[in-house]
Motif scaffolding. Structure first.
Motif, short mmCIF file in Angstrom:
data_model
loop_
_atom_site.label_atom_id
_atom_site.label_comp_id
_atom_site.label_asym_id
_atom_site.label_seq_id
_atom_site.Cartn_x
_atom_site.Cartn_y
_atom_site.Cartn_z
N LEU A 65 0.96 -1.20 -0.13
CA LEU A 65 -0.68 0.40 -0.62
C LEU A 65 0.86 1.54 -0.04
N THR A 66 1.59 1.13 0.81
CA THR A 66 2.35 2.36 1.03
C THR A 66 3.85 2.62 -0.10
N LEU A 67 4.22 1.78 -0.66
CA LEU A 67 5.10 1.62 -1.83
C LEU A 67 5.50 2.91 -2.60
N ASP A 68 3.91 2.79 -3.35
CA ASP A 68 4.20 3.94 -4.24
C ASP A 68 4.41 5.69 -4.15
N ARG A 69 4.62 6.07 -2.58
CA ARG A 69 5.00 7.37 -1.70
C ARG A 69 6.33 7.18 -1.54
N LEU A 70 7.23 5.66 -1.85
CA LEU A 70 8.50 5.49 -1.71
C LEU A 70 9.43 6.52 -2.53
N PHE A 71 9.04 6.65 -3.47
CA PHE A 71 9.89 7.84 -4.81
C PHE A 71 9.13 8.71 -5.20
N GLN A 72 7.71 8.70 -5.48
CA GLN A 72 6.63 9.32 -6.51
C GLN A 72 7.18 10.91 -5.35
N ALA A 73 6.78 11.12 -4.28
CA ALA A 73 6.32 12.35 -3.20
C ALA A 73 8.02 12.94 -4.10
N ASP A 74 8.86 12.46 -3.54
CA ASP A 74 10.21 13.20 -3.76
C ASP A 74 10.31 13.83 -5.33
N GLN A 75 9.68 13.02 -5.86
CA GLN A 75 9.71 12.95 -7.69
C GLN A 75 8.61 14.15 -7.96
N GLU A 76 8.31 14.33 -7.43
CA GLU A 76 6.99 15.58 -7.50
C GLU A 76 7.38 16.28 -7.64
N ASP A 77 8.01 16.56 -5.84
CA ASP A 77 8.95 18.49 -5.57
C ASP A 77 10.34 18.11 -6.38
N GLY A 78 11.03 17.19 -7.20
CA GLY A 78 12.05 17.51 -7.23
C GLY A 78 13.52 17.13 -6.58
#
Lengths: 224, 55, 257
Positions: A65-78
Motif C-alpha cells: 500500500l505504501t510503496l507508491d509514495r516511496l519515490f513518487q513524493a520526492d519525484q514530484e517536489d524535485g
C-alpha cells in the motif's frame, strides 16, 4: 554515512508526521484480517489452520500500500533529482529509503501481528515463530518493493502497476515465511521449519543486494 | 473416421487444446501483421506530408 | 519552467536516437524483409509435418492412450515460454550495456509472444490434466511457477504500456527483465519447496524417460515449427515497432517545424 542516516531520519519523520506513520498500514492489516472470518465463517479450527497464511498475505498487501509514495513524493517536489545527483551512491540512497519504509510499515506490522493472531485463534506457542519469521522476512518486502517503486516512478497511477510488478517477486518470501511460521503449529516432515527460516533469511539477504542495485538502476533511468 | 475424432474418449480434450492453440497463435500473428500494416501506412502518410510541406 | 526543461530533454534524446536509427534498424528492415518468407515457410512446414506426425504416425501412449497427443501442443509451448524470456533477458543486457538500438525493440517484441505461449502451455496442461488427474488445475510446482512466469511477462508488458517515452520505457523494462531473471530461479526453488511441503511425493510426472522415442520425434518437429513461428512473429513485431518509432519522430518533427 551521516547523509545516509539523515535520509532515513527524514523519511521516518515525514512518514510519522504526514502519513500517520505505521498507523494506517496497521489499520489496513487489521481490517483485512477481520474480513477473513466474514468470508470463510467463524470456525475457530479452520481459522487456526489458515492464520499464518492469512497473516502473511495481509502483511504483503499492507506493505504494498505504501510503496507508491516511496519515490513518487520526492519525484514530484524535485528532491529525487537532488538525491540522484548527490555524491552518495544511489544504491545507498535506495537502501536508506527501503530502511525507512520498513521502519514505518514492516516493523509496526510485525509488532501488531501477534495481537491480530489472537483474533484468528493462533495458539500462543505459534506467536514467537510467527514474529521471528516476519522480522526476518519483512525487510525483503521493503527492499524488493523499492525496485518496483523505482520502476514505476513518474508513472501516473503507479500504485496498481507497482503491485503487479512486485507481487510475483514476493512469492518466495510468502512461501518460506508461512512455512517457518507454521512449523510450531503443524507437524512437518524433518526439520523443514528451521530450514525455511534459514531460506527466508537467504531471500532477505539476496534482496539486500537486488533491491538497492535494481532500484538504483531504475531511478537513474527515470530521472535522466 | 468417427473413431479418429473420438481419440479413445479423449477427443474433446485433444481437439480443444489444438483448436485453442490454433486460434490464439493465428490471432497473435494476425494482430502483429495488422499493426505492421498500420505503421507502414502512417509512415507513408507522414513522409508524404513532409515532402509536400518542403516544396 | 521545469516542465519545459524536461520536454526539451525528451526531444533531444529522441533526436539522438533517430540518428542511430538510420544506421542499424534500416539494415534490419532490409534483412528481415528478405528472411521473413523463409522463416514462415519453415514454421509452416514444421507445424504441418509435426501435426501429421503427431496424429497419424505417433502411436497412442501405452498408459495415457491418445491423450498424450496434447503433449504436442503443451511441451513446445512450455519450451517457448522459457525461450521467450531468454530472448528478453539477452536483449535487455544488450540494451542496457551496449545501448544497441535494436535490442530493446527485440525485448519488447518477444514479451507478448512469450506470454501467449506461457498461456497456451497452461491451457494445454489443464486440458491434459483433466483426463489424467481428474482436474483442470493442480497447484503442482511446475504449473505454479509457469503461472508466476506469466505474471512477470504481464508486468513487463504493463510497464511498456504505461511509460510513454520509448527510450525511458526501454531502459526501465530492461531493468525489470534482469531483476526478473535474478529472481526466477529463487521463485522456482521456493515453489518446488512449497510443493514438497504440501504434497509429499507421488505426483504424476509428465516428463522424463517415460516418453517413448516414437513420440519424441514428432514432438521435436512441432517444437522446431513453433520456434520458427515465434521468430517470424517476433520479426513482424520488430518491424512494426521500428516503424512506430519512426512515426513518433516524424510526428514530433512536423509538430515542431
Amino acid at each position: 554515512m551521516s547523509a545516509f542516516w539523515a535520509l532515513v531520519q527524514r523519511d521516518v519523520r515525514l512518514a510519522t508526521r504526514v502519513g500517520g506513520g505505521g498507523g494506517m498500514a496497521v489499520f489496513f492489516f487489521l481490517i483485512v484480517l477481520s474480513i477473513v472470518p466474514f468470508g470463510i465463517g467463524p470456525d475457530l479450527n479452520l481459522l487456526t489452520r489458515i492464520a499464518p497464511g492469512m497473516l502473511w498475505v495481509a502483511l504483503l498487501l499492507s506493505a504494498l500500500l505504501t510503496l507508491d509514495r516511496l519515490f513518487q513524493a520526492d519525484q514530484e517536489d524535485g528532491t529525487l533529482d537532488l538525491l540522484v545527483m548527490a555524491p552518495q551512491p544511489l544504491e545507498l540512497t535506495v537502501l536508506a529509503k527501503a530502511i525507512s519504509h520498513w521502519l514505518t510499515t514492516g516493523l509496526p506490522l510485525v509488532v501488531a501481528a501477534p495481537l491480530l493472531g489472537l483474533m484468528l485463534n493462533l495458539p500462543l506457542d505459534g506467536m514467537l515463530p510467527l514474529m521471528g519469521a516476519m522480522l526476518v522476512g519483512s525487510p525483503a518486502l521493503s527492499l524488493l518493493g523499492a525496485v518496483g517503486a523505482a520502476l514505476a516512478v513518474g508513472v501516473r497511477r503507479g500504485g496498481l502497476l507497482i503491485s503487479l510488478l512486485v507481487l510475483p517477486f514476493y512469492v518466495p518470501v510468502l512461501i518460506f515465511g508461512v512455512s517457518a511460521s507454521r512449523a510450531a503449529l503443524v507437524a512437518v516432515p524433518g526439520d523443514l521449519g528451521g530450514q525455511s527460516l534459514l531460506l527466508l533469511g537467504a531471500v532477505s539477504l539476496a534482496s539486500l543486494v537486488v533491491g538497492p542495485v535494481g532500484g538504483a538502476a531504475a531511478l537513474r533511468v527515470a530521472v535522466k | 473416421m468417427a473413431e479418429f475424432f473420438n481419440m479413445g474418449g479423449y477427443g474433446p480434450y485433444i481437439w480443444s487444446s489444438f483448436l485453442i492453440a490454433a486460434v490464439v497463435m493465428s490471432g497473435l500473428a494476425l494482430q502483429s501483421w495488422f499493426d505492421l500494416r498500420k505503421q507502414k501506412r502512417l509512415v507513408a502518410e507522414l513522409e508524404a506530408r513532409a515532402t509536400k510541406s518542403q516544396t | 519552467m521545469t516542465c519545459r526543461f524536461v520536454a526539451l530533454g525528451l526531444h533531444q534524446t529522441d533526436m539522438a536516437w533517430s540518428i542511430h536509427t538510420f544506421a542499424n534498424p534500416t539494415r534490419f528492415m532490409r534483412f528481415s524483409a528478405i528472411v521473413l518468407p523463409y522463416v514462415w515457410a519453415l514454421a509452416g512446414a514444421g507445424i504441418g509435418i509435426g501435426l501429421y506426425l503427431s496424429f497419424f504416425v505417433a502411436p497412442p501412449d501405452y498408459q495415457q492412450g491418445d491423450s498424450v497427443r496434447i503433449m504436442f501442443v503443451h511441451v513446445p509451448a512450455a519450451w517457448l515460454s522459457q525461450f521467450g524470456y531468454g530472448i528478453m533477458v539477452a536483449s535487455s543486457i544488450m540494451a542496457l550495456i551496449f545501448r544497441h538500438p535494436l535490442a530493446d525493440v527485440a525485448a519488447k517484441s518477444a514479451a507478448p509472444i512469450g506470454a501467449v505461449f506461457t498461456f497456451l502451455a497452461l491451457v494445454a496442461g489443464g486440458l491434459w490434466g483433466k483426463p489424467m488427474w481428474g482436474t483442470y488445475w493442480v497447484w503442482d510446482a511446475r504449473t505454479t511457477s509457469t503461472l508466476v512466469l506469466l505474471f512477470i511477462y504481464l508486468g513487463y508488458m504493463a510497464l511498456w504500456v504505461t511509460i510513454e517515452d520509448p527510450n525511458r520505457a526501454a531502459r526501465v523494462a530492461a531493468v525489470l527483465a534482469l531483476v526478473g531473471a535474478v529472481n526466477l530461479p529463487i521463485i522456482r526453488f521456493s515453489v518446488d519447496w512449497w510443493n514438497t511441503l504440501h504434497q509429499p511425493a507421488s505426483v504424476f510426472r509428465l516428463d522424463g524417460p517415460t516418453i517413448h522415442s516414437s513420440l519424441l520425434w514428432p514432438l521435436f518437429v512441432v517444437a522446431i515449427g513453433f520456434t520458427f513461428f515465434f521468430l517470424g512473429v517476433m520479426m513482424v513485431r520488430m518491424r512494426a515497432e521500428i516503424l512506430r518509432r519512426r512515426v513518433r519522430t516524424l510526428q514530433m518533427q512536423q509538430a515542431a517545424g
